[in-house]
Motif scaffolding. Structure first.
Motif, PDB file in Angstrom:
ATOM      1  N   LYS A   9      24.259  46.616  21.434  1.00  0.00           N
ATOM      2  CA  LYS A   9      25.656  46.359  21.777  1.00  0.00           C
ATOM      3  C   LYS A   9      25.820  44.863  22.010  1.00  0.00           C
ATOM      4  O   LYS A   9      25.174  44.276  22.864  1.00  0.00           O
ATOM      5  CB  LYS A   9      26.049  47.132  23.042  1.00  0.00           C
ATOM      6  N   TYR A  11      28.439  41.786  22.814  1.00  0.00           N
ATOM      7  CA  TYR A  11      29.767  41.346  23.245  1.00  0.00           C
ATOM      8  C   TYR A  11      30.080  40.049  22.507  1.00  0.00           C
ATOM      9  O   TYR A  11      29.253  39.562  21.739  1.00  0.00           O
ATOM     10  CB  TYR A  11      29.798  41.124  24.753  1.00  0.00           C
ATOM     11  N   ALA A  16      24.205  42.489  24.964  1.00  0.00           N
ATOM     12  CA  ALA A  16      23.967  43.157  26.240  1.00  0.00           C
ATOM     13  C   ALA A  16      22.842  44.169  26.117  1.00  0.00           C
ATOM     14  O   ALA A  16      22.071  44.376  27.053  1.00  0.00           O
ATOM     15  CB  ALA A  16      25.240  43.832  26.727  1.00  0.00           C
ATOM     16  N   GLY A  39      21.789  45.556  31.287  1.00  0.00           N
ATOM     17  CA  GLY A  39      22.446  46.312  30.218  1.00  0.00           C
ATOM     18  C   GLY A  39      22.518  47.802  30.510  1.00  0.00           C
ATOM     19  O   GLY A  39      22.812  48.597  29.621  1.00  0.00           O
ATOM     20  N   THR A  41      24.717  49.477  32.532  1.00  0.00           N
ATOM     21  CA  THR A  41      26.094  49.962  32.441  1.00  0.00           C
ATOM     22  C   THR A  41      26.540  50.022  30.988  1.00  0.00           C
ATOM     23  O   THR A  41      27.165  50.996  30.552  1.00  0.00           O
ATOM     24  CB  THR A  41      27.024  49.043  33.252  1.00  0.00           C
ATOM     25  N   THR A  42      26.210  48.993  30.234  1.00  0.00           N
ATOM     26  CA  THR A  42      26.617  48.958  28.833  1.00  0.00           C
ATOM     27  C   THR A  42      26.052  50.155  28.070  1.00  0.00           C
ATOM     28  O   THR A  42      26.769  50.824  27.320  1.00  0.00           O
ATOM     29  CB  THR A  42      26.151  47.642  28.181  1.00  0.00           C
ATOM     30  N   THR A  43      24.757  50.442  28.282  1.00  0.00           N
ATOM     31  CA  THR A  43      24.148  51.591  27.598  1.00  0.00           C
ATOM     32  C   THR A  43      24.873  52.883  27.969  1.00  0.00           C
ATOM     33  O   THR A  43      25.182  53.714  27.111  1.00  0.00           O
ATOM     34  CB  THR A  43      22.666  51.708  27.986  1.00  0.00           C
ATOM     35  N   ARG A  45      27.874  53.211  28.988  1.00  0.00           N
ATOM     36  CA  ARG A  45      29.220  53.240  28.421  1.00  0.00           C
ATOM     37  C   ARG A  45      29.196  53.624  26.952  1.00  0.00           C
ATOM     38  O   ARG A  45      30.139  54.236  26.448  1.00  0.00           O
ATOM     39  CB  ARG A  45      29.881  51.866  28.581  1.00  0.00           C
ATOM     40  N   VAL A  46      28.127  53.282  26.268  1.00  0.00           N
ATOM     41  CA  VAL A  46      28.015  53.725  24.879  1.00  0.00           C
ATOM     42  C   VAL A  46      27.767  55.229  24.850  1.00  0.00           C
ATOM     43  O   VAL A  46      28.384  55.961  24.081  1.00  0.00           O
ATOM     44  CB  VAL A  46      26.889  52.964  24.152  1.00  0.00           C
ATOM     45  N   LEU A  51      32.446  52.739  24.986  1.00  0.00           N
ATOM     46  CA  LEU A  51      32.315  51.599  24.083  1.00  0.00           C
ATOM     47  C   LEU A  51      31.600  52.061  22.821  1.00  0.00           C
ATOM     48  O   LEU A  51      30.678  52.859  22.892  1.00  0.00           O
ATOM     49  CB  LEU A  51      31.468  50.495  24.732  1.00  0.00           C
ATOM     50  N   ASP A 157      26.064  55.969  37.147  1.00  0.00           N
ATOM     51  CA  ASP A 157      25.801  54.535  37.132  1.00  0.00           C
ATOM     52  C   ASP A 157      25.722  54.024  38.561  1.00  0.00           C
ATOM     53  O   ASP A 157      26.730  53.969  39.260  1.00  0.00           O
ATOM     54  CB  ASP A 157      26.907  53.823  36.353  1.00  0.00           C
ATOM     55  N   GLY A 207      18.485  43.497  28.284  1.00  0.00           N
ATOM     56  CA  GLY A 207      18.912  44.231  27.106  1.00  0.00           C
ATOM     57  C   GLY A 207      17.795  44.865  26.299  1.00  0.00           C
ATOM     58  O   GLY A 207      18.053  45.574  25.345  1.00  0.00           O
TER      59      GLY A 207
END
Ligand SMILES: Nc1ncnc2c1ncn2[C@@H]1O[C@H](COP(=O)(O)OP(=O)(O)O)[C@@H](O)[C@H]1O
Ligand SMILES: [Mg+2]
Lengths: 323, 255
Positions: A9, A11, A16, A39, A41-43, A45-46, A51, A157, A207
């Protein structure tokens, strides 16, 4: 249950999440461990279809997060870092609303709301406005709303962030209690929380996936042991790699030697030390004295160790973290 | 459809849980009351003058009271609408609750329609207050009912399309104030465009004034239902909602 394959992911400015892969089996509690900004939260969210991934795939219960988001969303309960609560709503009203959004049939709604509130110890505040609740209660209301539709997968999370030690302990034991009926991924930057709660741990940093293993394995691997990557070229005929491996194993302080790969005459090994032993000097001497070419030798496991230090350091820095 | 209604109900409750809805209603009741009073006063004065001059033709209530007052309402709406739409998405983005909606098995369109419908219903409720004042006309006179209904329909259409535009703008930011101010500016622009027609009678002038939101209301205020105006409003509603779905999608990619 959850399958992540080469997920990246990006940005606008930074990456991230960088090419991570892992799997989570049904019924497991998995800790997603990493320092702030790793990373996590990003993971998540995917995984929750909030996202889209830049590249790579992820699937939940066999459904791809990108191609079949609605199916995935039906099967996931998600508690973001700050619980997404509407302060102007009453607790039962809110949990009910989330249940409706998640597609719980009207006939079961009231029973499910009661059940979720009971399981998350918020039954006593059901009629209160969310605005009036303490932080610990809010977290549990968020949790109650995320299990309302009895999801296969629960993604939490940092469920203990911002709670005091007592509330943390309660929340963690609550989560342990939810295991069994759900597959759970919970992220945290606090190591002992993972030790107390999770069967498996996935560690990421900046990440990148650093390790994924069971808690016991990680512990034994990490308590002061050293990982050394060795690249060498045996001279004098075609020495079998087993011979080389045996010789390395005999070096004092070595606990394990892993053969990684061979590239032409060059061989790559990963050597692990016993606890608290430094083996690099002995390894080098042993290789040279066997009259092999030592091409490279460096500490390899350090990054994992560094992260662990960082994680344990973070725990010490956070006053009154769970013991 | 069921989900749209669930979201809509929740939004309506949120409006009435905060002072916004009541504040807007009070504001509208006051302003409308003032304009209504002024229009009736003028009507009475002119009526008496006419009689003294010896003309006995009765003056038309619809033409002298309803029409000017409804034109005023269409402008008052421009001030109310930004206050209704500014929080629609911006607030949820700021507090992070948008993450709940976006991770529930609900489509973007259902979210948007639910929120927009709630805004339309609130606007309708606010407009509804004026019906109490207009009812007075029926107590003391004989206004024609149909044109009044048509002008209400026009007000609602005009409001719906500006609310759709406002929803779009609220989706573009996480700051409610910016969303409100932006919507206000756009509302004003769409209103002011009409003035161009007064100075410029060329084709460009006609095109510009065609785009004016309030310009299309004039027929409704007269009690005339023209499909051209209805089409204009419906296309603007469609455009606003479409842009909102686009913006939700693009934000997801950029986020
Ligand atoms: N919306 C965003 N836009 C740009 N960068 C972001 C955004 N969200 C997170 N990041 C960046 O991505 C990295 C990972 O963040 P995050 O997933 O929140 O980590 P964690 O949850 O492990 O603390 C961080 O460097 C962060 O600054
Ligand atoms: Mg985070």
């Amino acid at each position: 249950m959850i399958k992540v394959d080469g997920l990246t992911k990006r940005y606008a400015r930074n990456i991230a999440v960088d090419n991570i892969s892992f799997e989570v089996e049904k019924g497991q509690i998995v800790g997603f461990l990493g320092p702030n900004g790793a990373g996590k939260t990003t993971t998540m969210r995917v995984l929750t279809c909030f996202l889209p991934p830049t590249s790579g795939r992820a699937s939940v219960a066999g459904f791809d997060v990108f191609d079949q988001p609605i199916e995935v969303k039906r099967r996931i309960g998600y508690l973001p870092e700050t619980p997404p609560l509407y302060p102007e709503m009453e607790v039962k009203e809110y949990v009910r609303y989330v249940g409706q959004l998640k597609g719980v049939p009207n006939s079961e709604l009231d029973a499910k709301v009661n059940e979720a509130c009971e399981r998350c110890n918020v039954a006593d505040v059901k009629d209160k406005l969310i605005a009036k609740l303490s932080k610990g209660y809010r977290q549990r209301v968020g949790l109650a709303s995320s299990i309302i539709h009895n999801p296969d997968v629960l993604i939490l999370d940092e469920p203990t962030a911002g709670l005091d030690p007592e509330q943390r302990k309660e929340t963690l034991s609550l989560i342990r209690g939810l295991a069994g009926s759900h597959t759970i991924i919970l992220s945290t930057h606090i190591l002992p929380e993972v030790e107390q709660t999770c069967q498996r741990v996935i560690i990421i940093s900046k990440g990148k996936l650093v390790a994924t293993d069971t808690m016991e394995n990680l512990n034994s691997r990490l308590r002061g042991a050293e990982m050394v990557a060795v690249e060498l070229e045996p001279r004098g005929g075609d020495l079998a790699k087993e011979t080389v491996q045996q010789r390395l194993e005999q070096v004092s302080g070595v606990s394990r030697v892993l053969f990684k790969e061979a590239r032409g005459p060059r061989l790559f090994f990963e050597v692990e030390s016993l606890q608290g032993r430094s083996i690099r000097a002995d390894l080098a001497r042993s290789i040279v004295s066997a009259d092999w070419n030592l091409l490279e030798l460096h500490a390899a496991g350090l990054s994992l160790e560094e992260i662990f230090l960082q994680l344990t350091g973070a725990e010490k820095a956070a006053p009154g973290g769970s013991k | 459809m069921n989900l749209v209604w669930i979201i809509c109900k929740k939004e309506l409750k949120s409006y009435f849980a905060s002072p916004i809805a009541y504040g807007l209603m009070a504001f509208f009741a006051l302003i409308f009351g003032y304009f209504f009073y002024a229009a009736v006063a003028i009507f009475v004065v002119r009526g008496t003058e006419m009689q003294m001059m010896g003309r006995s033709m009765p003056m038309d209530l619809n033409e002298w009271v309803v029409r000017p007052v409804m034109m005023n309402v269409s402008v008052i709406g421009l001030f109310i609408i930004p206050m209704i739409t500014m929080r629609l998405f911006a607030e949820e983005k700021k507090t992070g609750t948008i993450e709940l909606l976006a991770t529930c098995p609900v489509t973007d369109l259902q979210i948007i329609l639910g929120k927009w419908l709630a805004a339309v219903l609130l606007y309708a409720a606010i407009l509804g207050i004026s019906a109490f004042d207009l009812a007075i006309l029926f107590l003391y006179g004989k206004p024609d009912g149909m044109p009044i209904l048509i002008s209400y329909f026009g007000l609602l259409l005009q409001g719906s399309c500006l609310l759709a535009v406002g929803a779009f703008i609220s989706n573009c930011t996480r700051n409610q104030i910016i969303a409100g101010a932006g919507t206000f500016v756009v509302c004003l622009l769409l209103w002011v465009l009409d003035w161009v027609a007064a100075y410029d009678t060329s084709t460009t002038g006609k095109i510009i004034s065609y785009l004016s939101v309030t310009g299309h209301f004039e027929n409704f205020a007269k009690g005339v239902l023209d499909s051209k105006d209805v089409v204009y409003y419906l296309s603007l509603i469609f455009l606003g909602l479409f842009l909102t779905t686009r913006s939700m999608e693009s934000l997801r990619w950029r986020a």
